[in-house]
Design a protein around this motif. Structure first.
Motif, PDB file in Angstrom:
ATOM      1  N   GLY A 222      68.048  36.837  38.559  1.00  0.00           N
ATOM      2  CA  GLY A 222      68.983  37.655  37.790  1.00  0.00           C
ATOM      3  C   GLY A 222      68.568  37.796  36.336  1.00  0.00           C
ATOM      4  O   GLY A 222      68.553  38.907  35.790  1.00  0.00           O
ATOM      5  N   ALA A 223      68.252  36.695  35.687  1.00  0.00           N
ATOM      6  CA  ALA A 223      67.871  36.738  34.276  1.00  0.00           C
ATOM      7  C   ALA A 223      66.581  37.530  34.079  1.00  0.00           C
ATOM      8  O   ALA A 223      66.469  38.343  33.152  1.00  0.00           O
ATOM      9  CB  ALA A 223      67.698  35.311  33.746  1.00  0.00           C
ATOM     10  N   TYR A 224      65.605  37.298  34.961  1.00  0.00           N
ATOM     11  CA  TYR A 224      64.344  38.021  34.834  1.00  0.00           C
ATOM     12  C   TYR A 224      64.505  39.501  35.166  1.00  0.00           C
ATOM     13  O   TYR A 224      63.817  40.357  34.594  1.00  0.00           O
ATOM     14  CB  TYR A 224      63.288  37.388  35.734  1.00  0.00           C
ATOM     15  CG  TYR A 224      62.893  35.998  35.301  1.00  0.00           C
ATOM     16  CD1 TYR A 224      62.333  35.773  34.047  1.00  0.00           C
ATOM     17  CD2 TYR A 224      63.093  34.899  36.134  1.00  0.00           C
ATOM     18  CE1 TYR A 224      61.984  34.504  33.635  1.00  0.00           C
ATOM     19  CE2 TYR A 224      62.744  33.612  35.729  1.00  0.00           C
ATOM     20  CZ  TYR A 224      62.193  33.422  34.481  1.00  0.00           C
ATOM     21  OH  TYR A 224      61.853  32.165  34.080  1.00  0.00           O
ATOM     22  N   LEU A 225      65.424  39.810  36.072  1.00  0.00           N
ATOM     23  CA  LEU A 225      65.692  41.207  36.391  1.00  0.00           C
ATOM     24  C   LEU A 225      66.260  41.930  35.176  1.00  0.00           C
ATOM     25  O   LEU A 225      65.850  43.055  34.863  1.00  0.00           O
ATOM     26  CB  LEU A 225      66.661  41.296  37.567  1.00  0.00           C
ATOM     27  CG  LEU A 225      67.099  42.713  37.982  1.00  0.00           C
ATOM     28  CD1 LEU A 225      65.896  43.530  38.429  1.00  0.00           C
ATOM     29  CD2 LEU A 225      68.144  42.649  39.088  1.00  0.00           C
ATOM     30  N   LEU A 226      67.195  41.276  34.482  1.00  0.00           N
ATOM     31  CA  LEU A 226      67.762  41.878  33.280  1.00  0.00           C
ATOM     32  C   LEU A 226      66.700  42.073  32.201  1.00  0.00           C
ATOM     33  O   LEU A 226      66.652  43.108  31.538  1.00  0.00           O
ATOM     34  CB  LEU A 226      68.886  40.994  32.746  1.00  0.00           C
ATOM     35  CG  LEU A 226      70.186  40.979  33.553  1.00  0.00           C
ATOM     36  CD1 LEU A 226      71.121  39.924  32.997  1.00  0.00           C
ATOM     37  CD2 LEU A 226      70.852  42.347  33.521  1.00  0.00           C
ATOM     38  N   ALA A 227      65.848  41.070  32.036  1.00  0.00           N
ATOM     39  CA  ALA A 227      64.780  41.182  31.041  1.00  0.00           C
ATOM     40  C   ALA A 227      63.843  42.336  31.389  1.00  0.00           C
ATOM     41  O   ALA A 227      63.459  43.127  30.518  1.00  0.00           O
ATOM     42  CB  ALA A 227      64.000  39.871  30.963  1.00  0.00           C
ATOM     43  N   GLY A 228      63.502  42.439  32.667  1.00  0.00           N
ATOM     44  CA  GLY A 228      62.623  43.526  33.097  1.00  0.00           C
ATOM     45  C   GLY A 228      63.246  44.894  32.888  1.00  0.00           C
ATOM     46  O   GLY A 228      62.561  45.845  32.469  1.00  0.00           O
ATOM     47  N   LEU A 229      64.548  45.010  33.174  1.00  0.00           N
ATOM     48  CA  LEU A 229      65.238  46.285  32.978  1.00  0.00           C
ATOM     49  C   LEU A 229      65.251  46.687  31.508  1.00  0.00           C
ATOM     50  O   LEU A 229      65.065  47.866  31.165  1.00  0.00           O
ATOM     51  CB  LEU A 229      66.671  46.197  33.511  1.00  0.00           C
ATOM     52  CG  LEU A 229      66.838  46.189  35.028  1.00  0.00           C
ATOM     53  CD1 LEU A 229      68.295  45.957  35.402  1.00  0.00           C
ATOM     54  CD2 LEU A 229      66.343  47.518  35.631  1.00  0.00           C
ATOM     55  N   GLY A 230      65.453  45.697  30.637  1.00  0.00           N
ATOM     56  CA  GLY A 230      65.456  45.987  29.214  1.00  0.00           C
ATOM     57  C   GLY A 230      64.108  46.473  28.725  1.00  0.00           C
ATOM     58  O   GLY A 230      64.008  47.459  27.984  1.00  0.00           O
ATOM     59  N   VAL A 231      63.035  45.798  29.163  1.00  0.00           N
ATOM     60  CA  VAL A 231      61.682  46.184  28.758  1.00  0.00           C
ATOM     61  C   VAL A 231      61.326  47.562  29.317  1.00  0.00           C
ATOM     62  O   VAL A 231      60.775  48.418  28.610  1.00  0.00           O
ATOM     63  CB  VAL A 231      60.665  45.131  29.230  1.00  0.00           C
ATOM     64  CG1 VAL A 231      59.234  45.607  28.979  1.00  0.00           C
ATOM     65  CG2 VAL A 231      60.915  43.800  28.529  1.00  0.00           C
ATOM     66  N   LEU A 232      61.663  47.786  30.584  1.00  0.00           N
ATOM     67  CA  LEU A 232      61.361  49.076  31.211  1.00  0.00           C
ATOM     68  C   LEU A 232      62.123  50.214  30.529  1.00  0.00           C
ATOM     69  O   LEU A 232      61.567  51.307  30.320  1.00  0.00           O
ATOM     70  CB  LEU A 232      61.715  49.027  32.697  1.00  0.00           C
ATOM     71  CG  LEU A 232      61.413  50.297  33.516  1.00  0.00           C
ATOM     72  CD1 LEU A 232      59.925  50.598  33.496  1.00  0.00           C
ATOM     73  CD2 LEU A 232      61.924  50.135  34.946  1.00  0.00           C
ATOM     74  N   SER A 233      63.364  49.962  30.173  1.00  0.00           N
ATOM     75  CA  SER A 233      64.167  50.991  29.501  1.00  0.00           C
ATOM     76  C   SER A 233      63.551  51.378  28.165  1.00  0.00           C
ATOM     77  O   SER A 233      63.478  52.558  27.817  1.00  0.00           O
ATOM     78  CB  SER A 233      65.599  50.494  29.297  1.00  0.00           C
ATOM     79  OG  SER A 233      66.214  50.242  30.536  1.00  0.00           O
ATOM     80  N   LEU A 234      63.110  50.364  27.401  1.00  0.00           N
ATOM     81  CA  LEU A 234      62.478  50.655  26.114  1.00  0.00           C
ATOM     82  C   LEU A 234      61.190  51.435  26.312  1.00  0.00           C
ATOM     83  O   LEU A 234      60.912  52.402  25.583  1.00  0.00           O
ATOM     84  CB  LEU A 234      62.203  49.358  25.358  1.00  0.00           C
ATOM     85  CG  LEU A 234      61.484  49.525  24.015  1.00  0.00           C
ATOM     86  CD1 LEU A 234      62.336  50.342  23.045  1.00  0.00           C
ATOM     87  CD2 LEU A 234      61.152  48.166  23.402  1.00  0.00           C
ATOM     88  N   LEU A 235      60.397  51.037  27.295  1.00  0.00           N
ATOM     89  CA  LEU A 235      59.119  51.697  27.545  1.00  0.00           C
ATOM     90  C   LEU A 235      59.320  53.164  27.914  1.00  0.00           C
ATOM     91  O   LEU A 235      58.717  54.070  27.320  1.00  0.00           O
ATOM     92  CB  LEU A 235      58.370  50.971  28.664  1.00  0.00           C
ATOM     93  CG  LEU A 235      56.978  51.519  29.030  1.00  0.00           C
ATOM     94  CD1 LEU A 235      56.023  51.350  27.869  1.00  0.00           C
ATOM     95  CD2 LEU A 235      56.445  50.803  30.272  1.00  0.00           C
ATOM     96  N   VAL A 236      60.186  53.416  28.889  1.00  0.00           N
ATOM     97  CA  VAL A 236      60.430  54.787  29.342  1.00  0.00           C
ATOM     98  C   VAL A 236      61.070  55.622  28.240  1.00  0.00           C
ATOM     99  O   VAL A 236      60.659  56.761  27.977  1.00  0.00           O
ATOM    100  CB  VAL A 236      61.325  54.788  30.599  1.00  0.00           C
ATOM    101  CG1 VAL A 236      61.711  56.214  30.987  1.00  0.00           C
ATOM    102  CG2 VAL A 236      60.605  54.104  31.760  1.00  0.00           C
ATOM    103  N   GLY A 237      62.080  55.048  27.574  1.00  0.00           N
ATOM    104  CA  GLY A 237      62.756  55.786  26.515  1.00  0.00           C
ATOM    105  C   GLY A 237      61.829  56.141  25.364  1.00  0.00           C
ATOM    106  O   GLY A 237      61.898  57.256  24.825  1.00  0.00           O
ATOM    107  N   SER A 238      60.938  55.223  24.993  1.00  0.00           N
ATOM    108  CA  SER A 238      60.017  55.474  23.882  1.00  0.00           C
ATOM    109  C   SER A 238      59.025  56.573  24.220  1.00  0.00           C
ATOM    110  O   SER A 238      58.746  57.452  23.389  1.00  0.00           O
ATOM    111  CB  SER A 238      59.269  54.183  23.523  1.00  0.00           C
ATOM    112  OG  SER A 238      60.161  53.184  23.079  1.00  0.00           O
ATOM    113  N   PHE A 239      58.497  56.551  25.437  1.00  0.00           N
ATOM    114  CA  PHE A 239      57.540  57.592  25.816  1.00  0.00           C
ATOM    115  C   PHE A 239      58.222  58.951  25.994  1.00  0.00           C
ATOM    116  O   PHE A 239      57.637  59.991  25.701  1.00  0.00           O
ATOM    117  CB  PHE A 239      56.800  57.199  27.097  1.00  0.00           C
ATOM    118  CG  PHE A 239      55.631  56.286  26.855  1.00  0.00           C
ATOM    119  CD1 PHE A 239      54.561  56.697  26.079  1.00  0.00           C
ATOM    120  CD2 PHE A 239      55.602  55.006  27.387  1.00  0.00           C
ATOM    121  CE1 PHE A 239      53.483  55.862  25.837  1.00  0.00           C
ATOM    122  CE2 PHE A 239      54.529  54.156  27.151  1.00  0.00           C
ATOM    123  CZ  PHE A 239      53.464  54.584  26.376  1.00  0.00           C
TER     124      PHE A 239
END
Length: 441
Positions: A222-239
């Protein structure tokens, strides 16, 4: 690089990426150069980052730097005093207990962005938890329906106070001070002589927000899933933003900067996930708080409504001339503040499985205001971020928890928190003065 879309032609006018303006308080003074930071980084690489950082510090644009440095200092001192401070269990407690007051701070950020204040949020949060208890315990209402009704009451209270302020012209300080007293009185009347209404710990929202409730039922993933979602959101949103700005022909963040930001977030978020997993996992309260931060941050930075809020906070007359309905923005902002206060009240109810006289009382209001200001939201309006609610609450909760570990008296907590708040306001005032001198106020 050979990518011509990411370079600036030497033959293009310098004004395409650099303008000059005179300081606001002295039109006859020598003009100040204003450089787009994205172009600076693209042309100079890492040196551009350093140049831009120095420019911001000199111009008073400190952002969240002071609070981050302060947080590092606080954690270092308490860890040296008690090696249990940075333990997984203690950090888990900090992240859990900051969420309730943090919800109040999110709503206050909106109000502070207008340069106003809402003194009623503590009383509204206590009233919301009491109404929920009355709905569920006394009248046997479905807990989730009771939750919705309690939040709607908070929104209605905020809208009413905002209407009195915006339409009648009563100062927000006076309106919300009256609300602070009146709604607290209504809460006391509803609680009756006992002063407490116990709520079944297995009733919907209370169970969800309890200290023993964790995301994905304490699963490590659960914790790692949340961390991954946060990183992925920043990556996609920035590009996506980079692509949009490229298409519009305006300066954009280079890929190297995007990747640097994503890597920094990944390190911080996965490290936090690992620490929380060493305790019991990520609490549902923290997950909901973080989700609220992400959503509200999007509203403020990416929507027309958010830009209007900043515009009204930056200058009422200019916003009015731009066609913005200032009264409507004021009313909705106070409604948002009341809604988040009610949500915060439900968090308090989840912590104690009850509605009590202490809900939203004591120093709750002061801590919520302090969190927003300490985190970087200006008391003068027009500048701030909802993430200041998280940073400020991290500072405040860290101080409280650290002093508890050292068996310090509550009076010491108040004095230290007050000193930190005063320091944040002083930094804000000096920062605004520096920006005005540099022509960026």
């Amino acid at each position: 690089m050979s990518d011509t879309s990411n370079t600036v032609s030497k033959e293009e006018p310098e004004l395409e990426h650099q303008n000059t303006v005179a300081p606001a308080d002295d039109p006859t003074a020598a003009p100040v150069s204003v450089v787009d930071p994205r172009l600076l980084v693209r042309e100079e690489g890492f040196k551009g980052y350093l140049t831009e950082f120095k420019r911001k510090v000199k111009g008073g644009e400190l952002g969240s730097l002071p609070v981050v440095i302060g947080l590092i200092v606080i954690w270092t001192i308490f860890q040296l005093k008690n090696d249990r401070f940075l333990s997984a269990d203690n950090l888990s407690n900090i992240t859990y207990f900051l969420s309730a007051t943090g919800m109040l701070a999110i709503g206050l950020v909106f109000v502070l962005l207008l340069g106003e204040i809402d003194l009623s949020v503590g009383s509204v949060s206590g009233l919301a938890s009491t109404l929920f208890a009355v709905f569920v315990v006394t009248h046997g209402l479905n807990p989730w329906l009771g939750l919705v009704l309690a939040i709607l009451v908070g929104i209605g209270i905020g809208a009413l106070q905002g209407w009195i302020f915006a339409k009648i012209g009563v100062p927000a300080f006076v309106v919300t001070l009256a609300g602070f007293l009146g709604w607290n009185g209504l809460m006391l009347w509803l609680l009756g002589s006992s002063g407490t209404i116990n709520i079944p710990s297995d009733s919907g929202p209370v169970h969800l927000l309890g200290q023993s409730s964790f995301f994905m039922d304490q699963a490590i993933i659960g914790a790692y899933l949340l961390a991954g979602l946060g990183v992925l959101s920043l990556l996609v949103g920035s590009f996506m933003e980079q692509k949009r700005r490229k298409a519009a022909g305006v300066p954009f963040r280079p890929t190297s900067e995007i990747l640097l930001r994503v890597i920094a977030l990944a390190v911080a978020s996965f490290a936090a996930a690992a620490v929380l997993n060493n305790a019991s996992g990520v609490s549902n309260a923290l997950v909901i708080f973080l989700a609220a931060l992400v959503i509200v941050d999007f509203v403020l930075r990416r929507t027309t409504y958010g830009r209007k809020v900043f515009a009204v906070g930056g200058g009422i007359e200019a916003a009015r001339r731009a066609g913005i309905s200032v009264p409507m923005i004021r009313i909705t902002v106070f409604a948002i503040s009341g809604g988040f206060a009610a949500v915060g009240g439900m968090f308090f109810a989840g912590q104690t499985a009850s509605a009590t006289l202490n809900a939203g009382g004591g120093n709750t209001l002061m801590l919520a205001i302090a969190a927003a200001v300490i985190g970087g939201t200006s008391l003068f309006g027009g500048r701030g971020s909802v993430w200041s609610a998280l940073l400020g609450m991290l500072v405040i909760q860290s101080i409280q928890t650290g002093l508890d570990l050292l068996n310090m008296n509550t009076s010491i907590q108040y004095m230290i928190t007050g000193a930190v708040l005063l320091g944040a306001v002083i930094i804000d005032s000096v920062s605004r003065r520096s920006q005005k001198a540099a022509g960026r106020a």
